[in-house]
Every structure is written in structure tokens, then in C-alpha cells.
Design an enzyme around this catalytic site. Structure first.
Site, PDB file in Angstrom:
ATOM      1  N   HIS A 308      44.701  41.889  29.788  1.00 41.36           N
ATOM      2  CA  HIS A 308      44.182  43.352  29.207  1.00 41.36           C
ATOM      3  C   HIS A 308      42.969  43.174  28.447  1.00 41.36           C
ATOM      4  O   HIS A 308      42.749  42.110  27.643  1.00 41.36           O
ATOM      5  CB  HIS A 308      45.190  43.779  28.244  1.00 41.36           C
ATOM      6  CG  HIS A 308      45.018  45.263  28.043  1.00 41.36           C
ATOM      7  ND1 HIS A 308      44.240  46.001  27.276  1.00 41.36           N
ATOM      8  CD2 HIS A 308      45.813  46.522  28.981  1.00 41.36           C
ATOM      9  CE1 HIS A 308      44.366  47.441  27.534  1.00 41.36           C
ATOM     10  NE2 HIS A 308      45.205  47.478  28.334  1.00 41.36           N
ATOM     11  N   ASP A 365      52.428  47.016  33.144  1.00 37.08           N
ATOM     12  CA  ASP A 365      52.792  47.203  34.552  1.00 37.08           C
ATOM     13  C   ASP A 365      53.506  46.061  35.089  1.00 37.08           C
ATOM     14  O   ASP A 365      54.171  46.276  36.179  1.00 37.08           O
ATOM     15  CB  ASP A 365      51.137  47.358  35.243  1.00 37.08           C
ATOM     16  CG  ASP A 365      50.620  48.351  35.107  1.00 37.08           C
ATOM     17  OD1 ASP A 365      51.214  49.596  34.976  1.00 37.08           O
ATOM     18  OD2 ASP A 365      49.284  48.601  34.836  1.00 37.08           O
TER      19      ASP A 365
HETATM   20  N1  CMC Z   1      44.856  36.557  36.596  1.00 33.28           N
HETATM   21  C1  CMC Z   1      44.211  35.594  36.787  1.00 33.28           C
HETATM   22  N2  CMC Z   1      43.217  35.284  36.059  1.00 33.28           N
HETATM   23  C2  CMC Z   1      42.866  36.674  35.100  1.00 33.28           C
HETATM   24  C3  CMC Z   1      43.789  37.885  35.209  1.00 33.28           C
HETATM   25  C4  CMC Z   1      44.683  37.658  36.028  1.00 33.28           C
HETATM   26  N3  CMC Z   1      45.627  38.678  35.831  1.00 33.28           N
HETATM   27  N4  CMC Z   1      42.990  38.604  34.282  1.00 33.28           N
HETATM   28  C5  CMC Z   1      41.990  38.243  33.954  1.00 33.28           C
HETATM   29  N5  CMC Z   1      41.902  36.762  34.438  1.00 33.28           N
HETATM   30  C6  CMC Z   1      40.748  35.739  33.914  1.00 33.28           C
HETATM   31  C7  CMC Z   1      39.419  36.272  34.497  1.00 33.28           C
HETATM   32  O1  CMC Z   1      39.198  35.788  35.677  1.00 33.28           O
HETATM   33  C8  CMC Z   1      38.298  35.629  33.472  1.00 33.28           C
HETATM   34  O2  CMC Z   1      38.045  34.082  33.627  1.00 33.28           O
HETATM   35  P1  CMC Z   1      37.024  33.489  33.451  1.00 33.28           P
HETATM   36  O3  CMC Z   1      36.664  33.622  31.960  1.00 33.28           O
HETATM   37  O4  CMC Z   1      37.229  32.084  33.866  1.00 33.28           O
HETATM   38  O5  CMC Z   1      35.928  34.103  34.204  1.00 33.28           O
HETATM   39  C9  CMC Z   1      39.332  35.998  32.236  1.00 33.28           C
HETATM   40  O6  CMC Z   1      40.438  35.919  32.489  1.00 33.28           O
HETATM   41  C10 CMC Z   1      38.982  37.194  31.631  1.00 33.28           C
HETATM   42  O7  CMC Z   1      39.031  38.113  32.453  1.00 33.28           O
HETATM   43  P2  CMC Z   1      38.113  39.519  32.451  1.00 33.28           P
HETATM   44  O8  CMC Z   1      38.527  39.938  33.884  1.00 33.28           O
HETATM   45  O9  CMC Z   1      36.974  39.378  31.967  1.00 33.28           O
HETATM   46  O10 CMC Z   1      38.905  40.535  31.744  1.00 33.28           O
HETATM   47  P3  CMC Z   1      38.807  42.251  31.560  1.00 33.28           P
HETATM   48  O11 CMC Z   1      38.782  42.410  30.248  1.00 33.28           O
HETATM   49  O12 CMC Z   1      37.331  42.526  32.392  1.00 33.28           O
HETATM   50  O13 CMC Z   1      39.943  42.558  32.707  1.00 33.28           O
HETATM   51  C11 CMC Z   1      41.874  43.320  33.352  1.00 33.28           C
HETATM   52  C12 CMC Z   1      41.061  43.079  32.296  1.00 33.28           C
HETATM   53  C13 CMC Z   1      43.042  44.026  32.924  1.00 33.28           C
HETATM   54  C14 CMC Z   1      41.287  44.100  34.526  1.00 33.28           C
HETATM   55  C15 CMC Z   1      42.228  42.019  33.873  1.00 33.28           C
HETATM   56  O14 CMC Z   1      43.005  41.063  33.144  1.00 33.28           O
HETATM   57  C16 CMC Z   1      42.857  42.162  35.264  1.00 33.28           C
HETATM   58  O15 CMC Z   1      42.342  42.109  36.504  1.00 33.28           O
HETATM   59  N6  CMC Z   1      44.368  41.988  35.366  1.00 33.28           N
HETATM   60  C17 CMC Z   1      45.182  42.364  36.409  1.00 33.28           C
HETATM   61  C18 CMC Z   1      45.317  43.791  36.795  1.00 33.28           C
HETATM   62  C19 CMC Z   1      46.040  44.245  35.801  1.00 33.28           C
HETATM   63  O16 CMC Z   1      47.266  44.194  35.585  1.00 33.28           O
HETATM   64  N7  CMC Z   1      45.619  45.632  35.304  1.00 33.28           N
HETATM   65  C20 CMC Z   1      46.614  46.539  34.430  1.00 33.28           C
HETATM   66  C21 CMC Z   1      45.716  46.495  33.147  1.00 33.28           C
HETATM   67  S1  CMC Z   1      47.065  47.423  31.886  1.00 33.28           S
HETATM   68  C22 CMC Z   1      47.238  49.088  32.771  1.00 33.28           C
HETATM   69  C23 CMC Z   1      46.109  49.788  32.265  1.00 33.28           C
HETATM   70  O17 CMC Z   1      45.848  50.143  30.911  1.00 33.28           O
HETATM   71  O18 CMC Z   1      45.057  50.005  32.948  1.00 33.28           O
END
Ligand code: CMC
Length: 431
Positions: A308, A365
């Protein structure tokens, strides 16, 4: 006295005002920066940008705190209902008995769609995704309502009626979207059913046989709506605020929120989680191969339902929903192999240095899909359920913009990185 931040640029020092929120969150106000320095700030993905001040929802991502209008989500989940919480979020206070009755009555009065809207549902092909139908039909509802077509920004005497119409009709549209996408006859809402009961009735009853409502199923779905009711400035809510800032009507602004919610990184994650669990199950993996793949950026896989932008300790909604999931499955005597896989994935990820170092925990989720599956909600409706739940939050944010006398259209800047001046070349001279 408020502090000032000092910024040194090109040998000159500039003072910038600071702001402190009611929970001690601090911000540097850069709104005059371009006018005074010719610099803008840049923050790809808005990870460090406050786009507004808001009184609706407070989140402390490090402590895992979520409060609607100051009330902890745990208290609301235990004691409130979705409709009462919707009122709290939109109007800022818990309703008294008279206010709650009036609000519930308004929801009942406005739950029917204009009869001609049925023909619009007919235009969608069987198999159309209900999120596409939902956003289109919320927008189309404007065409059937003179007040929406001639929306009087900030001068709405009838705003409460439009709030009730939207909260009530989104549920009717959502149920019709499902019925349409499966080629089933449409079922009208019943006046004597409460909000969540009525949704289940419209979703599952048949013209000759009412759906048997089980209290544990109604309670679980009502809780899911409540847990999704607001979540401060996320992708969809900020979209609603962006559209609202142009003074578009309430329905148009919230229809845009539905589109923003649909993506798998946001509300679409609940559907993606269930599909991921089903794939793992069907492939015979116990989850360990998938965990390995999700850590490899080239695999194209992510552990859906994990991570998140704001929560870096735990998502309080996930804690509540995990317990609710265990309770519902026990009450309905359901065993679900996908729940076992989910639990294994969670256990393995929470011990794995990749997830620990990146502070990736289960989000709302991760378990909501398993409850919805247990109570019979079809997987393509998961994100629609999220949208119904999120409507009060979108409306409250819309209202904040409309009620703010100094609100301006949202209009970010950019740093242009394209070609510098270039010239038109006649077609025959082009290579
Ligand atoms: N599985 C594997 N790696 C992950 C995941 C995951 N679910 N989420 C983040 N990472 C890694 C990402 O690759 C990055 O790695 P590195 O630092 O090596 O590049 C690091 O963790 C930081 O991630 P980010 O993508 O920069 O984080 P963000 O804040 O931009 O994205 C997120 C947040 C929720 C979009 C992301 O964690 C994600 O895609 N999760 C899976 C989708 C999901 O469950 N979404 C629902 C969110 S809760 C409901 C809502 O409020 O929308």
C-alpha cells in the site's frame, strides 16, 4: 506562530509558509513558488504531494490508523452500519435518530431508476464488465434528471436529494449491471428491505422466487461496504475531486471515480487477488512458486492484495476483514482451498525479507475477495462492490470542493521533456 520553511535557489533565500493538520501532519505550502521563483515542484505519482486539506478521513500509515470523521474504523466496524457511516462521512457527524430515519427514507424514495434507463442496459452485450456498465450508467442517469443537466454549482437546495439518489441508485445500477451481463431479468428494489438486503435481493432474486437473505451474509456485505467507505486522497477520490473542480455535476464526477477505481492496482485488486489464488490452486502450486515469481520484476507477477502506498505497518481494514472472513466461513460451514492458499501466502510473505524490507503487508483486498466468494458474489462484481462502498467518500470529497468558496479548478503543471522547437515538413519531403 506557524513556522516558515527556507528554500535557497540560485543564490536567493525564499520563505515558504507551513501548515499543520489537526493530527500534527506537516506541509510546506508551495502554492506561490512558481510566481516567486519560476520553479515548480515535481513529484511523480504524488507520493509526497498534498493536493488539498480535507476534514473527512485521517490515515496514519505508519501506525495503521484509519478514522472517518475522527472515529476509528474498528469502532464503526463493530457498532455502525454502512448507511449510518455514509451519513457520518458525508455530513461530518453521526446522525441522530430523526436524521438517520430521514436519510434512510430518502434512500428508499430514490432507489428506482427512471424506467427508460432499462433500454440503455439492453445496449450492452452479454458478458460486458459490470464496472463499464456502472460508470456509463451513472453518467447516463444525468440525462434523465433535469437537476443534474442544469447543475447549479454551490447553489443546490436539493443537494441532499442528489446524495440519496446517487447512493441508492448506484446499488440498483450495480445489481442491474450484473443481471444484464448474465442475461437475467431485472429485479426491482423492495421498499421494506434495508440497503444491503435490497442489493442482495436485486442481485439474486428471481421473478418467481425471492432470494433467501441470511443475516450473516447481509452483515458481512454491509461490513465490506463500510470498510471501503472512504480512504482519503487515493487514485479514485482524487479523480472525483479533479472532475468536481471543473464544477461538473455530482454524478459525472463520481462516474469518473468508478473508472479510476477499476484498475488492478486500485479497486480492481480484489478481483485480481481471487484470480491469482485460483491460478495458484489450479497450477498445483502451494503458493511458494508464486511468491518467488512475485519478487522477480521480469515475471510480470505481483502478490496482489499486498502493499500500500500509505500503510507501512498494517492495513487496519485487512485485520478486520480477515477476522470477518474466518467468522463468515465458519458460520456458513464453508471450507475454501483458496483461503488456505491465501493464509499460506500471507505467512510466507510476512517472513520473507523482500516483503519485510519493502514494508509490504496484506491490504483490504487480500481477504475481501474470499468473503465475497463465500457469500456468493460473482468475481466480476468485486470491484463494483468496492465502488458502491466508496460512494460516500467520493460524495464527501465532492461536497468539500463545492462548499469551499475559494475552490479553484485543479490544474497541475509539468516539466516538458519533449523536443524543443521543431518545424512542419511537407509529406513528400518526409523520409
Ligand atoms: N508484490 C510484489 N512486489 C511489490 C508489491 C507486490 N504486491 N507491491 C509493491 N512491490 C514492490 C515494488 O516492486 C517496489 O520494489 P522495488 O523497491 O524493488 O522497486 C516496492 O515494492 C515499492 O512498491 P511501489 O510500486 O513503489 O509502491 P507504490 O506505493 O507505488 O504502490 C501498490 C502501491 C498498492 C500499487 C502496490 O503495492 C501494488 O501494486 N500492490 C498490488 C496491488 C494491490 O493490492 N492494490 C490494492 C491497494 S489497496 C486498495 C486500494 O485502496 O486501492
Amino acid at each position: 506562530m506557524s513556522k516558515e520553511a527556507k528554500l535557497e535557489l540560485d543564490g536567493k533565500v525564499y520563505s515558504l509558509p507551513t501548515l499543520t493538520g489537526s493530527e500534527g501532519e506537516k506541509a510546506v505550502d508551495v502554492s506561490t513558488l512558481r510566481a516567486t521563483t519560476n520553479y515548480i515542484t515535481i513529484d511523480d505519482g504524488y507520493g509526497n504531494t498534498g493536493s488539498c486539506a480535507s476534514k473527512v478521513t485521517f490515515i496514519d500509515g505508519d501506525q495503521g490508523i484509519l478514522r472517518y470523521r475522527g472515529i476509528p474504523i474498528e469502532e464503526l466496524a463493530e457498532k455502525s452500519t454502512f448507511v449510518e457511516t455514509a451519513y457520518l462521512i458525508i455530513y461530518g457527524e453521526l446522525p441522530n435518530a430523526v436524521e438517520l430515519k430521514r436519510f434512510s427514507d430518502l434512500l428508499g424514495t430514490h432507489q428506482f431508476l427512471h424506467e427508460d434507463m432499462k433500454y440503455h442496459f439492453e445496449g450492452f452485450p452479454t458478458g460486458a464488465h459490470p464496472m463499464a456498465i456502472l460508470s456509463s450508467m451513472i453518467n447516463a442517469a444525468s440525462c434523465f434528471d433535469e437537476g443534474l443537466m442544469k447543475w447549479q454549482w454551490g447553489k443546490m437546495k436539493q443537494f441532499d436529494v442528489y446524495v440519496a439518489k446517487l447512493i441508492s441508485q448506484v446499488r440498483t445500477i450495480a445489481a442491474y449491471s450484473y443481471r444484464k451481463s448474465h442475461g437475467l431479468p431485472l429485479i426491482y428494489p423492495k421498499q421494506n428491505y434495508k440497503y444491503t438486503e435490497n442489493f442482495l435481493h436485486m442481485l439474486f432474486s428471481m421473478p418467481y422466487e425471492d432470494f433467501q437473505l441470511k443475516p450473516e451474509v447481509v452483515k458481512a456485505l454491509d461490513l465490506i461496504f463500510l470498510l471501503h467507505a472512504d480512504h482519503e486522497q487515493n487514485c479514485s477520490t482524487s479523480t472525483v475531486r479533479m472532475v468536481a473542480s471543473s464544477q461538473a455535476n455530482l454524478f459525472a464526477s463520481c462516474a469518473a471515480g468508478v473508472c479510476a477505481l477499476w484498475g488492478p492496482l486500485h479497486g480492481g485488486a480484489n478481483q485480481a487477488v481471487l484470480e491469482m489464488l485460483a491460478d495458484i490452486h489450479n497450477s498445483g502450486d502451494d503458493g511458494s512458486k508464486f511468491i518467488t515469481a512475485s519478487k522477480d520484476k521480469n515475471s510480470g507477477k505481483k502478490l496482489m492484495g499486498f502493499g500500500h502506498r500509505v500503510y507501512k505497518n498494517h492495513d487496519p481494514r485487512a485485520t478486520i476483514i480477515k477476522k470477518a472472513c474466518d467468522d463468515v466461513l465458519a458460520k456458513l460451514h464453508i471450507t475454501d482451498p483458496l483461503l488456505d492458499i491465501a493464509k499460506k501466502l500471507e505467512e510466507a510473505a510476512l517472513k520473507d525479507s523482500y516483503f519485510v524490507e519493502r514494508k509490504l503487508y496484506p491490504n483490504v483486498d487480500f481477504y475481501s475477495g474470499i468473503i465475497m466468494r463465500a457469500i456468493g458474489i460473482p468475481v466480476e462484481m468485486f470491484t463494483v462492490i468496492f465502488a458502491i462502498g466508496r460512494m460516500p467518500g467520493w460524495i464527501a470529497n465532492y461536497k468539500e470542493i463545492m462548499d469551499e468558496p475559494k475552490s479553484r479548478i485543479y490544474r497541475p503543471r509539468q516539466i516538458y521533456t519533449g523536443k524543443t522547437v521543431n518545424h512542419y515538413v511537407d509529406l513528400e519531403a518526409r523520409k
